[in-house]
Design an enzyme around this catalytic site. Structure first.
Site, PDB file in Angstrom:
ATOM      1  N   TYR A 149      15.594   7.819 -13.190  1.00  0.00           N
ATOM      2  CA  TYR A 149      16.658   8.708 -12.740  1.00  0.00           C
ATOM      3  C   TYR A 149      16.895   9.857 -13.722  1.00  0.00           C
ATOM      4  O   TYR A 149      17.549  10.841 -13.388  1.00  0.00           O
ATOM      5  CB  TYR A 149      17.967   7.938 -12.530  1.00  0.00           C
ATOM      6  CG  TYR A 149      17.942   6.969 -11.362  1.00  0.00           C
ATOM      7  CD1 TYR A 149      16.845   6.898 -10.510  1.00  0.00           C
ATOM      8  CD2 TYR A 149      19.009   6.125 -11.108  1.00  0.00           C
ATOM      9  CE1 TYR A 149      16.811   6.006  -9.458  1.00  0.00           C
ATOM     10  CE2 TYR A 149      18.992   5.227 -10.044  1.00  0.00           C
ATOM     11  CZ  TYR A 149      17.887   5.172  -9.233  1.00  0.00           C
ATOM     12  OH  TYR A 149      17.865   4.283  -8.181  1.00  0.00           O
TER      13      TYR A 149
ATOM     14  N   LYS B 146       8.354  -4.909 -13.542  1.00  0.00           N
ATOM     15  CA  LYS B 146       7.140  -4.854 -12.722  1.00  0.00           C
ATOM     16  C   LYS B 146       5.968  -4.730 -13.698  1.00  0.00           C
ATOM     17  O   LYS B 146       5.165  -3.784 -13.638  1.00  0.00           O
ATOM     18  CB  LYS B 146       7.250  -3.651 -11.755  1.00  0.00           C
ATOM     19  CG  LYS B 146       6.204  -3.605 -10.683  1.00  0.00           C
ATOM     20  CD  LYS B 146       6.359  -4.655  -9.600  1.00  0.00           C
ATOM     21  CE  LYS B 146       5.233  -4.574  -8.598  1.00  0.00           C
ATOM     22  NZ  LYS B 146       5.136  -5.738  -7.703  1.00  0.00           N
TER      23      LYS B 146
ATOM     24  N   ASP C 141       9.882  -7.568  -7.096  1.00  0.00           N
ATOM     25  CA  ASP C 141       9.736  -7.933  -5.682  1.00  0.00           C
ATOM     26  C   ASP C 141      10.115  -9.396  -5.462  1.00  0.00           C
ATOM     27  O   ASP C 141      10.803  -9.753  -4.497  1.00  0.00           O
ATOM     28  CB  ASP C 141       8.313  -7.640  -5.170  1.00  0.00           C
ATOM     29  CG  ASP C 141       7.233  -7.976  -6.181  1.00  0.00           C
ATOM     30  OD1 ASP C 141       7.560  -8.229  -7.365  1.00  0.00           O
ATOM     31  OD2 ASP C 141       6.050  -7.999  -5.796  1.00  0.00           O
TER      32      ASP C 141
ATOM     33  N   ASP D 297      23.177  -4.023  -5.632  1.00  0.00           N
ATOM     34  CA  ASP D 297      23.718  -3.906  -4.267  1.00  0.00           C
ATOM     35  C   ASP D 297      23.346  -5.135  -3.441  1.00  0.00           C
ATOM     36  O   ASP D 297      24.149  -5.634  -2.656  1.00  0.00           O
ATOM     37  CB  ASP D 297      23.167  -2.654  -3.573  1.00  0.00           C
ATOM     38  CG  ASP D 297      24.093  -1.462  -3.747  1.00  0.00           C
ATOM     39  OD1 ASP D 297      24.936  -1.494  -4.674  1.00  0.00           O
ATOM     40  OD2 ASP D 297      23.982  -0.492  -2.980  1.00  0.00           O
TER      41      ASP D 297
ATOM     42  N   ASP E 233      19.890  -0.693  -9.719  1.00  0.00           N
ATOM     43  CA  ASP E 233      20.619  -0.009  -8.652  1.00  0.00           C
ATOM     44  C   ASP E 233      20.444  -0.795  -7.353  1.00  0.00           C
ATOM     45  O   ASP E 233      21.406  -1.103  -6.637  1.00  0.00           O
ATOM     46  CB  ASP E 233      20.018   1.409  -8.516  1.00  0.00           C
ATOM     47  CG  ASP E 233      20.835   2.311  -7.624  1.00  0.00           C
ATOM     48  OD1 ASP E 233      21.908   1.890  -7.172  1.00  0.00           O
ATOM     49  OD2 ASP E 233      20.386   3.441  -7.369  1.00  0.00           O
TER      50      ASP E 233
END
Ligand code: NAD
Length: 358
Positions: free
Chosen positions: A142, A192, A224, A252, A248
């Site tokens: 980001y 990852k 994942d 959620d 992020d």
């Protein structure tokens, strides 16, 4: 003890939920012998209306000098046509940057009384969910190098860069291990590392930091798989630590498991004790000013403030217990209402939590 709190009611339901939280803090002060003083400052849409800026300099100065910042929510349709730096949400990024807040802490707790609100089956939920997601907040993709170039393989292409330095990973890993020590001594690192070089560095740094915390168990999980496991067997998690983008998304997902957005608090922390505390929900313009907002997410954010910024564990627990008791007596705001429960408004919910504190 005396604490100075900068309050940012903001927009929409922000002022309503902040008001209830301030009442609770005042009562905690009376019961436990502390003095909380509040200084209200402008940010978001209301700041744009009054000063032309979503985050006035004065707000930053006052927040920097305070012991903690309590924020309601910012944004709303009135300011939707504004672009870039003029948008109300810019105030959040600006505050995080100005206060050096690099760790976002989001507990996802499923209260026993609200099991019906979860989209997961009760056999999956077992005896409840209590996960804490620790997300890196000021680095990664980001904030990395980005752009567009004409000479991509198939024409114009765009790119964003994921980059983490050792220091950035060390400090977020330490935050996660410290929090795990206060909970159930388990950290799941999510990355990852089978594909990304940045994840390989991230993982090796987390392993180094783990050596400082022999009492905490560390496990690694690819992102994942973590997304799958959160739904398949959420009880296996205690503290999850991960990058800005993975955090992020996963925070959620973890919130959704608990059912209601109106219940979930968050904290953003940096090097010292100064932190910013806010509900995870937005300004809910559809119900603003109607006494319908659930104030619990913000009330629980104040509990996090007492715990992380002021070191007042007993007082934090008192607020959390009071919320549990009110839910146990079947009182519900509209967002968590179900058959047979007693529907109440924002103010009534604040009042009932207050009553349970004494
Ligand atoms: P939202 O969280 O404001 O609302 C989503 C839905 O949840 C709405 O139906 C709303 O009524 C409900 N809801 C949210 N909080 C609630 C509460 N405490 N009690 C009961 N119901 C609640 O998200 P949105 O609609 O996508 O965004 C509205 C505005 O808020 C936008 O301008 C957005 O940019 C802003 N926003 C701000 C923040 C923040 O300040 N941290 C976060 C997210 C969105």
């Amino acid at each position: 003890m005396k604490f100075n709190i900068a309050t940012i009611p903001g927009d929409g339901i922000g002022p309503e939920v902040i008001e209830e939280s301030m009442k609770i803090l005042k009562r905690i002060g009376e019961v436990f012998g502390h003095e909380f003083s509040f200084q209200e400052v402008l940010a978001g849409g209301v700041a744009i209306d009054k000063t032309g800026e979503p985050l006035p300099l004065e707000t930053i100065e006052i927040c920097k000098k305070s012991d903690a910042v309590l924020l309601g929510a910012v944004g709303g349709p009135k300011w939707d046509s504004l672009t870039g730096d003029k948008r109300p949400e810019k105030a959040l990024l600006g505050l995080r940057g100005a206060l050096g807040l690099y760790a976002n802490i989001r507990p996802a707790v499923l209260h026993d009384a609200l099991k019906n609100a979860s989209p997961l089956r009760s056999d999956i939920l077992g005896d409840g969910i209590d996960i804490c997601v620790v997300r890196e907040l000021t680095g990664g993709i980001y904030f990395g190098d980005r752009g567009r170039r004409e000479n991509g393989k198939l024409g114009v292409e765009a790119y964003d860069t994921e980059a983490y330095s050792v220091g950035e990973v060390e400090r977020i890993a330490r935050t996660a291990f410290e929090i795990a020590k206060q909970r159930n001594n388990k950290v799941t690192n999510v990355d990852k590392a089978n594909v990304l070089e940045s994840s390989r560095l991230w993982r090796s740094v987390v392993e180094e930091v783990a050596k400082e915390y022999p009492e905490v168990t560390l496990e690694h999980m690819y992102v994942d798989n973590a997304a799958m496991q959160l739904i398949r067997r959420p009880q296996q998690f205690d503290v999850l630590v991960t990058t800005n983008m993975f955090g992020d998304i996963l925070s959620d997902e973890a919130s959704m498991i608990t059912g209601s957005i109106g219940m979930l608090p968050s904290a953003s922390l940096g090097e010292g004790t100064l932190g910013m505390y806010e509900p995870i929900h937005g300004s809910a313009p559809d119900i603003a000013g109607e006494n319908k907002a659930n104030p619990i997410a913000t009330i629980l954010s104040t509990a996090m403030m007492l715990r992380f910024s002021f070191g007042l564990e007993q007082e934090a627990k008192a607020i959390e217990d009071a919320v549990t008791k009110v839910l146990g007596k079947d009182y519900r705001t509209a967002d968590i209402m179900s058959d047979g429960m007693k529907l109440i408004g924002t103010k009534e919910m604040g009042e009932l939590v207050l009553e349970e504190l004494v």
